[in-house]
Write an enzyme that holds these catalytic residues in place. Structure first.
Site, PDB file in Angstrom:
ATOM      1  N   GLY A  13       0.805  -1.215   0.000  1.00 26.97           N
ATOM      2  CA  GLY A  13       0.000   0.000   0.000  1.00 26.97           C
ATOM      3  C   GLY A  13       0.837   1.264   0.000  1.00 26.97           C
ATOM      4  CG  ASN A  14       1.468   2.987  -2.742  1.00 28.75           C
ATOM      5  OD1 ASN A  14       0.531   3.374  -3.418  1.00 28.75           O
ATOM      6  ND2 ASN A  14       2.110   1.842  -2.981  1.00 28.75           N
TER       7      ASN A  14
ATOM      8  N   GLY B 246       8.954  -0.038   1.073  1.00 26.84           N
ATOM      9  CA  GLY B 246       9.551  -1.035   1.961  1.00 26.84           C
ATOM     10  C   GLY B 246       9.329  -0.824   3.439  1.00 26.84           C
TER      11      GLY B 246
ATOM     12  CB  SER C   9       7.746   0.901  -6.055  1.00 21.22           C
ATOM     13  OG  SER C   9       6.698   0.172  -5.449  1.00 21.22           O
ATOM     14  CD  GLU C  10       2.193   0.407  -7.478  1.00 24.53           C
ATOM     15  OE1 GLU C  10       2.331   1.030  -8.554  1.00 24.53           O
ATOM     16  OE2 GLU C  10       1.814  -0.764  -7.414  1.00 24.53           O
TER      17      GLU C  10
ATOM     18  CG  HIS D 234      -2.173   1.034  -4.152  1.00 21.63           C
ATOM     19  ND1 HIS D 234      -3.136   0.266  -4.758  1.00 21.63           N
ATOM     20  CD2 HIS D 234      -1.078   0.237  -4.038  1.00 21.63           C
ATOM     21  CE1 HIS D 234      -2.644  -0.932  -5.009  1.00 21.63           C
ATOM     22  NE2 HIS D 234      -1.401  -0.981  -4.581  1.00 21.63           N
TER      23      HIS D 234
ATOM     24  CG  HIS E  15      -2.770  -4.802  -1.708  1.00 21.06           C
ATOM     25  ND1 HIS E  15      -1.509  -5.346  -1.572  1.00 21.06           N
ATOM     26  CD2 HIS E  15      -2.683  -3.911  -2.725  1.00 21.06           C
ATOM     27  CE1 HIS E  15      -0.687  -4.801  -2.462  1.00 21.06           C
ATOM     28  NE2 HIS E  15      -1.379  -3.905  -3.167  1.00 21.06           N
TER      29      HIS E  15
ATOM     30  CG  HIS F 101      -2.381  -4.579  -7.652  1.00 19.58           C
ATOM     31  ND1 HIS F 101      -1.631  -3.684  -8.370  1.00 19.58           N
ATOM     32  CD2 HIS F 101      -1.947  -4.463  -6.368  1.00 19.58           C
ATOM     33  CE1 HIS F 101      -0.784  -3.085  -7.566  1.00 19.58           C
ATOM     34  NE2 HIS F 101      -0.959  -3.533  -6.354  1.00 19.58           N
TER      35      HIS F 101
END
Ligand SMILES: [Zn+2]
Length: 224
Positions: free
Chosen positions: A28-29, A45, A74-75, A94, A96, A157
């Site tokens: 997630g981000n 991370g 990374s997103e 974002h 899951h 995803h």
């Protein structure tokens, strides 16, 4: 809200995401727009349950680091694509969350109008075709949907939600997951009743009137 408060809020929302089981491990981000060329992002991370304000990194519209010791998510390119296409977007989340992600794996949109709160605040949620996480292809895959929706399930995803501010973006993730959970459970019962058309219409009119800003598929027939 100043940047210090924004960073604290990102940590708080990260903890809520983790505690609610919307993300596992380091998944997630979260990003928040400070201005047209400055965005705060969670680091890559690091678990969203253990964020500290000094871990939040500032990037520009190209994703280049402006401030911070930690490597950005990374997103972040997916988030930056949203900001480029949607000037009203102030934050992107974002995650899951398991029930919404179940629909993402089944490639099933959440398009049953069963709960007033979901009709009012979210509307139907489309499935965005699969692309590998952290790629430009995933960012580009959102484009066809961005002008009509604030919430998306990404095939195999997870979810993306957009808000004018971080609280609004995060609450859309909560509403999306709750709606997905109820939709899943009524499928087990094998019987379901959608809201009557006229009730859906009333909710959409009320939503448009009271909650301007953001996008909602139900508003398409009204003036934006
Ligand atoms: Zn993800």
């Amino acid at each position: 809200m100043n940047e210090k408060e924004l960073k604290e809020l990102i940590c708080d929302i990260g903890r809520r995401m983790y505690t609610n089981g919307f993300v596992a491990a380091n998944d997630g981000n979260i990003t928040v727009k400070v201005n047209e060329s400055e965005y705060l992002t969670t680091p890559t991370g690091i678990s969203k349950g253990y964020l500290r304000p000094e871990m939040i990194t500032k990037v520009n519209e190209k994703g280049e680091v402006l401030e911070g010791e930690y490597k950005p998510s990374s997103e972040v390119k997916v988030h930056l694509r949203v900001y480029a296409e949607r000037e009203d977007a102030g934050a992107v989340v974002h995650a899951h969350p398991p029930y919404a992600t179940t629909f993402a794996v089944a490639h099933m949109p959440l398009d049953s109008y069963i709960l007033p709160e979901a009709v009012y605040g979210l509307g139907a949620v489309p499935v965005v075709p699969y692309a590998q996480p952290s790629t430009q292809a995933l960012a580009d895959g959102l484009i066809p949907y961005l002008q009509d929706y604030d919430a998306f399930v990404l095939e195999n995803h997870g979810t993306v939600t957009i808000g004018q501010d971080l609280i609004k973006a995060y609450y859309k993730t909560e509403t999306l997951e709750y709606n997905a959970k109820i939709t899943y459970m009524i499928k087990l019962l094998g019987v379901s009743h959608e809201l009557p058309r006229e009730e859906i219409e009333k909710l959409l009119i009320s939503s448009k009137k009271n909650n301007p800003g953001g996008r909602h598929p139900g508003y398409v027939k009204y003036d934006r």
